[in-house]
Design a protein around this motif. Structure first.
Motif, short mmCIF file in Angstrom:
data_model
loop_
_atom_site.label_atom_id
_atom_site.label_comp_id
_atom_site.label_asym_id
_atom_site.label_seq_id
_atom_site.Cartn_x
_atom_site.Cartn_y
_atom_site.Cartn_z
N GLU A 141 66.77 -0.46 42.92
CA GLU A 141 65.42 -0.54 43.49
C GLU A 141 64.56 -1.52 42.70
O GLU A 141 63.77 -2.26 43.29
N LYS A 142 64.67 -1.52 41.38
CA LYS A 142 63.90 -2.46 40.56
C LYS A 142 64.30 -3.90 40.90
O LYS A 142 63.46 -4.78 41.00
N GLU B 257 62.75 -4.76 44.25
CA GLU B 257 61.31 -4.99 44.12
C GLU B 257 61.03 -6.36 43.51
O GLU B 257 60.11 -7.06 43.93
N SER B 258 61.82 -6.76 42.53
CA SER B 258 61.57 -8.04 41.87
C SER B 258 62.03 -9.22 42.73
O SER B 258 61.59 -10.35 42.52
N THR C 298 57.72 0.36 54.48
CA THR C 298 57.34 1.18 53.33
C THR C 298 58.02 2.54 53.42
O THR C 298 58.54 2.92 54.47
N THR D 119 52.61 -5.88 40.01
CA THR D 119 53.04 -4.53 40.41
C THR D 119 52.63 -4.18 41.84
O THR D 119 53.03 -3.13 42.34
N ARG E 292 54.43 -2.05 44.72
CA ARG E 292 55.77 -2.53 45.11
C ARG E 292 56.74 -1.36 45.26
O ARG E 292 57.64 -1.40 46.08
N SER E 293 56.55 -0.32 44.45
CA SER E 293 57.47 0.82 44.49
C SER E 293 57.35 1.61 45.80
O SER E 293 58.20 2.45 46.08
#
Length: 90
Positions: A32-33, A36-37, A47, A61, A76-77
């Protein structure tokens, strides 16, 4: 030796919990990170709450998404990796 036999079930239980629960969760968080990046302006996303949109702006962020009703700023999360990937496959 007897103490080791006494704690063996607990050690085995921890190893099983680690491989079936903790490790997959860590791998999912890492994926997931990475997702997101890797977001970029113009990407179509969904979403976690189900809002569909297109990335309009990116910050460290947060992200601004453009929906049919206007622009929304969110973390972003809050973007769902699975649902967004399914949207791209369509």
């Amino acid at each position: 030796m007897e103490q080791l036999q006494q704690f063996a079930p607990f050690i085995l239980m921890f190893v099983v919990i680690y491989f079936f629960m903790i490790r997959p969760q860590q791998k999912r968080a890492k994926n997931e990170k990475t997702f997101e990046s890797s977001l970029k302006v113009g990407d179509k996303i969904i979403t976690k709450s189900g809002l569909h949109g297109k990335v309009a702006e990116l910050a460290e962020t947060t992200v601004v998404i453009e929906t049919m009703s206007g622009k929304l700023k969110m973390e972003r999360s809050a973007i769902s990796m699975e649902m967004s990937a399914a949207l791209v496959k369509k």
